[in-house]
Design a protein around this motif. Structure first.
Motif, PDB file in Angstrom:
ATOM      1  N   CYS A  77       0.868  -1.182   0.000  1.00 19.58           N
ATOM      2  CA  CYS A  77       0.000   0.000   0.000  1.00 19.58           C
ATOM      3  C   CYS A  77       0.908   1.236   0.000  1.00 19.58           C
ATOM      4  O   CYS A  77       1.756   1.386   0.884  1.00 19.58           O
ATOM      5  N   CYS A  80       0.172   3.448   3.462  1.00 24.26           N
ATOM      6  CA  CYS A  80       0.568   3.056   4.826  1.00 24.26           C
ATOM      7  C   CYS A  80       1.656   1.980   4.868  1.00 24.26           C
ATOM      8  O   CYS A  80       2.172   1.676   5.940  1.00 24.26           O
ATOM      9  N   TYR A  82       1.342  -1.260   4.182  1.00 26.19           N
ATOM     10  CA  TYR A  82       0.844  -2.627   4.404  1.00 26.19           C
ATOM     11  C   TYR A  82       1.113  -3.498   3.166  1.00 26.19           C
ATOM     12  O   TYR A  82       0.939  -3.039   2.031  1.00 26.19           O
ATOM     13  N   CYS A  97      -6.964  -1.201   0.707  1.00 23.96           N
ATOM     14  CA  CYS A  97      -6.029  -1.590   1.757  1.00 23.96           C
ATOM     15  C   CYS A  97      -6.816  -1.953   3.013  1.00 23.96           C
ATOM     16  O   CYS A  97      -7.615  -1.154   3.491  1.00 23.96           O
ATOM     17  N   CYS A 100      -5.419   0.778   6.026  1.00 21.67           N
ATOM     18  CA  CYS A 100      -5.752   2.215   6.046  1.00 21.67           C
ATOM     19  C   CYS A 100      -6.974   2.553   5.185  1.00 21.67           C
ATOM     20  O   CYS A 100      -7.380   3.701   5.116  1.00 21.67           O
TER      21      CYS A 100
HETATM   22 ZN    ZN Z   1      -2.788   1.172   3.503  1.00 25.79          ZN
END
Ligand code: ZN
Length: 124
Positions: A77, A80, A82, A97, A100
């Protein structure tokens, strides 16, 4: 020759517009074997394009940054950080995501991550 001309023009436009270009060092042999891309990558238009980009950038003291092909550009992502393992499936063009909740276009998200990684390498 028509395609070569096109690749020259596109690479020139990119070199004129940017001081640094970050690309993913794609595994073209693996892509040729995959059902998704198939024969279209066998003729190596991408290889020709990156060669043009590299020497045109270098002529002007600019830089081409190649990002390792194992860098998880699509799965990460860009908001963030991830890592989403489900995104390896090339059929998944958009995703949200789970951490987030950002909504991503697969290619745009990957491009943002490649730019970030390229800037990290340049600044190191
Ligand atoms: Zn994210």
């Amino acid at each position: 020759n028509q395609r070569k001309d096109f690749l020259h023009k596109r690479s020139r436009e990119i070199v004129n517009a940017y001081d640094c270009v970050c690309i993913e060092d794609l595994d073209m042999k693996a892509m040729a074997r995959s059902l998704h891309f198939g024969k279209s990558v066998h003729d190596n238009g991408w290889g020709m394009f990156t060669t043009f980009l590299k020497y045109k950038l270098e002529e002007e003291g600019k830089q081409l940054i190649r990002i390792d092909k194992w860098f998880p550009s699509s799965q990460t992502c860009s908001v963030c950080g991830y890592k989403n393992p489900e995104i390896k499936d090339l059929g998944m063009r958009e995703w949200d995501c789970p951490r987030c909740k950002s909504h991503h276009d697969r290619d745009l998200n990957a491009a943002i991550n490649i730019r970030k990684e390229g800037m990290r390498i340049v600044m190191a």
